[in-house]
Every structure is written in C-alpha cells, then in structure tokens.
Design an enzyme around this catalytic site. Structure first.
Site, PDB file in Angstrom:
ATOM      1  CE  LYS A   1      32.151 -34.630 -49.307  1.00 23.15           C
ATOM      2  NZ  LYS A   1      31.509 -33.303 -49.440  1.00 23.15           N
TER       3      LYS A   1
ATOM      4  CB  CYS B   1      28.607 -33.165 -51.663  1.00 19.64           C
ATOM      5  SG  CYS B   1      28.651 -31.497 -52.372  1.00 19.64           S
TER       6      CYS B   1
ATOM      7  CD  GLU C   1      26.197 -32.794 -48.632  1.00 19.23           C
ATOM      8  OE1 GLU C   1      27.331 -32.592 -48.171  1.00 19.23           O
ATOM      9  OE2 GLU C   1      25.798 -32.276 -49.699  1.00 19.23           O
TER      10      GLU C   1
END
Length: 542
Positions: A353, A408, A288
């Site tokens: 995301k 994440c 990430e």
C-alpha cells in the site's frame, strides 16, 4: 426578494452560524447511501444567500472576508459532522482503549476539514458580484478548496460534492470526461443556481441560471444514457472470479487467538460449490488484512490454501507483510499488502500500500513520540505501524491482465490509482470496512471506488470483509455484488476494459483549463470598465 432569502441574507450572529451549520448538514443527504439530489440545492442555496449577507458585514474588505470564512467554516462543519459521524464507530471497536477519543473523531476531524470550505467561501467572496456571476464564483472557489482537501496533508477527498452526481449511473458518466473534481464543479454550480430565483433583479435574471442548470443536468443525463451501452460488455476469456466476503467483526478479525477459526471460515466459504454449470474459479479473492498473523511466514496456512486451490488457480488476498530486517534490527518493516499465492502455496506476487491512513495505519513521525509517551497507538496492531511503499507498481497475477491494485481508501483518490507505466486492464480494491459497522461509511466507500471505474474506463473488482463486494464494469454497472453485512461468495466473470477515457488521458488538463477560464472570466467582470469620451464613466467597479 422572497422573505426567506431576505431573512437569511440579513441573519447575523448565532443565527447566521446556525443557518450555515444546518445548510451544510442537509447537504450530507445528497451523499450515499441516501442520494437525495435536491438536498444539494437546499444546502447550497442558503450558502449563496449567506455570502450575499457577508457583503454587509462591515466597511472593510477584511471584515467581509472574515464573515465569509466564518460562514464557510460553519457550513463545512455541519456538512462533515452529518456526513462523517460514522467514523465514531471505529473508536468503539476497542472501546476500552479508544472510546475516550470518540468526540475527537466525530467532531474534531469535521472541525479541521471545515477550514477547507472556509477558505473556499472566502475566495468566493473575493470574486463576488451581485449578479448571476456569483454562482460561477461560488462553484469555482469551492471546487478549488475541494481539490486542496483532496491533496494537502495526505489528502482526504471523501464525500466531495461531486459524489451527489457520481452515484447515479447516467450522471456519473460525465466523470469519464472531467473526473470527480469536474463533477464537483458541476454539482456546485447546479446546486447553487436556485439562489437566483429569490435574488434576481429581473425575471430574466431570476430564471436564467436555474434554467441553464436544469438544462445542463438534463444534458448530463442524456450523455450518460448515450454512453452506457444497452448490452453488457464482453468478458475476459478463461477468467472466472470468486470473491469471498467473510463478514467478520473487527474485534475478532485482529485477535491472534482466533487465527485457526478465521482460517477455517475463509476456507469453508471459499470452498462452497459453484452454481451448477458454472466453471470453477480461476482466481479466488479475499479482502484486506485477512489474517491476524503473517501469512507469508506461516507454512501451515499456505499449505491449507494450496489444498483449497484447484490446478492453475491462484489466491489474491490482503495480508500484512514483513520485509527482511536490516542489519542491526530484530524485525523488518511491516507493509499492508496484497499477496498472490499459487496452487503450490507459494507467494508469487505482492503489492504494498502506498497511501496509508494517518492514525489508523501509522502515526505521523512528528507526533509519534508524544503519542507513545501517553500510552497511545494507531488503530492497527502493528509494531510501529505500517510503512508506505515508495512507488505504485502494477500487480502481476497469472491469468489476469495487468492490475491496478488499491487497498482500502486508496480507491477514493481520483487520478492517483493507476501504476506507473502502461495502462492496466482492471482495478482491484481489497478493503476492510468492518471498522464502521452498519453505517453509511461502507456505502460511501463503495460509491467512490465505483466512480474510479467510470473515470478510468476500467472494470473494478472489489473484495470487502463485511461488504460491499462487487464486480463492476467500466461504465459503473454492477455485474454482481454482495450487500453489506452478509457472509458469502460471488462467482462472476471479469468484464473487459474499454478505450482510455478523456479523463484518464487529459483529466487534470481539462479541469485546469476549465477553472482557469472561469477565473479569468470572473476577474474580467470585476475590473472597472471605462467608456471612452468626455468624463469617462466607470461602469463596473471592482
């Protein structure tokens, strides 16, 4: 009744709160990386006894509920302080700016999260009866509060009690049927059943609940042993993964002055020759937010990546992305993204995301002005913070089957990681846990991501900056991994998916039906039963 139970039940004042706090703190030992399963019983058994004591808190129902909620808050506060203390490490990455806020992260967040078990304990008190049914009441009420914790205010289902069962290979297989919240109900019922050993009125009452709990735990293990095949699952043809773990400290990772050194490090680790006889990688995966700059707007870095990649291979990497500015705006919106880059250095795919971290990646709008007025910001150095994607879509990667991409902590949300549309064939998780150093945090994160593979029946490919990076098969078995705090790369095949699990198809309905049946049974037990005939005797008063 044994003396210890009697003393806990009759504890009052600060002694009651201290017992509750200590019991909750012990429960954290059942979580990764410790995995001490008996700690769950040591934590939950006194909780049941304390709730027994709340029956004596006063003459009114209100006073009893208030006592139960107080017990639940102190129990939850101990549980979350002991289980989430490592969050404080993030405040020390840029200590000059955030160290002052460390107590708010280490104590403030647990204090807020503790209101969920406070609600659960109060709900359990409403359903409480002085018999074995209170074990189910306790499990039902706390499972309901855990579901709320995982959904309200963006949700935070970290270290749900079900993870005590969700880290053992055999026990975690039940998640393929009921998911994390089903495991939580089981863990709470099993862990609190020993309370009956000291409070049952008869020998049968004392031993029935613990005996059933032990039998159920053994049945879960047997189901897991049956479900996990003895042989490895097959691999996807013509796919060879290379996962790069740079192990960069967070303070270096987001410093633009280090951009060239960071890129050299990524390229050097990624270019290490594969083991003799191994096929070259078809898919290179980086973690990430891999760059302190916008990769898709940096032709020089894209050219270096193109030189690194072999013919027809691709790079899949975390990277901040900026959209095109709207009319009248100087810059576009920023997204925390996964980008796919081909061997020509062209960005050919992207996933943005959906579930951002409050205060880490963005500041809630109603607090933004106040926080900026005193010169504060979110942790990530992005002007205005990241914007969430409006929908969860599958990520298309050449040479791979459809991908459920997660960035994440998106991977900790059960039932919320698959994209709309057809079922994907694998879960991809890129993350950066460098914020939390060598603490339990990265281990807990890894364990929760691993459980998603079992719930969905899909392999998991995970690239983490500092670890734990891994390839995991759809039964939760680790095919290959790199430990926390190690620099390197792993080469591994991609396991195939298995048939859709019961949970992936009907999970929410199975859990809802179970809890509704449990609630109906508990409510029915509390209703007064009248024996027909003269005088009509009330047998069971609510």
């Amino acid at each position: 009744m044994i003396p210890l139970a009697d003393r806990v039940i009759h504890a009052t004042g600060w002694r009651r709160w201290l017992v509750a706090f200590a019991a909750g703190a012990v429960g954290a030992l059942a979580m990764p990386p410790f995995g001490v399963l008996p700690a769950l019983a040591v934590s939950l058994t006194p909780a049941v006894w304390l709730l027994d004591g709340s029956m004596k808190a006063g003459p009114s129902r209100r006073s009893g509920l208030k006592a139960a909620a107080g017990i639940g808050w102190f129990w939850g506060f101990g549980y979350f302080v002991a289980g989430l203390w490592w969050l404080g490490a993030a405040f020390l990455v840029e200590a000059d700016q955030f160290a002052w806020a460390l107590p708010f992260g280490v104590l403030g967040l647990p204090a807020l999260l503790a209101f969920f078990p406070a609600f659960g304990f109060a709900l359990a008190r409403l359903l409480w009866l002085p018999d074995a049914s209170r074990i189910l009441a306790f499990a039902f009420a706390l499972t309901a509060s855990e579901w709320l914790r995982g959904h309200l205010f963006t949700g935070f289902p970290w270290n749900s009690p079900g993870m005590a069962l969700g880290q053992n290979l055999w026990l975690m297989q039940s998640a393929s049927l009921v998911g994390l919240y089903g495991l939580t109900f089981m863990a709470l019922a099993i862990g609190s059943a020993p309370a009956m050993l000291a409070t049952g009125h008869t020998r049968r009452e004392r031993w029935m609940a613990p005996g059933l709990a032990a039998a159920f735990l053994a049945a879960m293990a047997a189901f897991g042993a049956w479900r996990v095949p003895s042989e490895a699952v097959a691999n996807v043809d013509n796919v060879r993964l290379r996962i790069m773990q740079p192990n960069l400290p967070q303070d270096a990772k987001f410093n633009p002055r280090n951009r060239d050194a960071i890129m050299r490090r990524y390229l050097t680790i990624s270019a290490v020759p594969a083991a003799e006889g191994s096929a070259p990688a078809t898919h290179l995966i980086w973690p990430e937010s891999a760059f302190p700059f916008l990769l898709h707007r940096d032709p020089g870095s894209l050219a270096q990546i193109a030189t690194l990649l072999g013919p027809s291979s691709v790079l899949v990497t975390g990277a901040a992305r900026m959209g095109e500015p709207l009319p009248g705006e100087a810059v576009g919106k920023f997204f925390n993204a996964i980008q796919v880059i081909d061997d020509q250095g062209t960005v050919i795919g992207s996933y943005d995301k959906v579930h951002l971290v409050p205060f880490g990646e963005y500041v809630p709008k109603f607090l933004d002005a106040a926080i900026r007025a005193v010169g504060l910001r979110q942790f990530v150095h992005i002007p205005g913070g990241f914007e969430p994607s409006e929908s969860r879509a599958a990520l298309s990667i050449p040479g791979l089957p459809p991908v459920a991409a997660t960035i994440c902590y998106e991977a900790i949300f059960p039932g919320q990681i698959l994209p709309d549309g057809p079922r994907p064939n694998l879960i991809l998780n890129v993350t950066n846990d460098a914020w939390f150093g060598q603490t339990p945090g990265p281990y807990q994160h890894f364990a929760q991501a691993r459980l998603r593979a079992v719930e969905e029946g899909l392999p998991l490919v995970r690239a983490a900056n500092t670890g734990i990076s891994a390839v995991i098969d759809p039964f939760g078995r680790v095919v290959k991994s790199l430990p926390l705090g190690v620099e390197g790369a792993i080469d591994a095949p991609l396991p195939v998916e298995i048939s859709a699990t019961v949970y992936s198809q009907f999970g929410i309905f199975v859990l809802t039906a179970t809890l509704v049946i449990c609630l109906m049974a508990l409510v029915a037990r509390r209703r007064p039963r009248i024996i027909p005939g003269p005088g009509r005797t009330r047998v069971n008063a609510a």
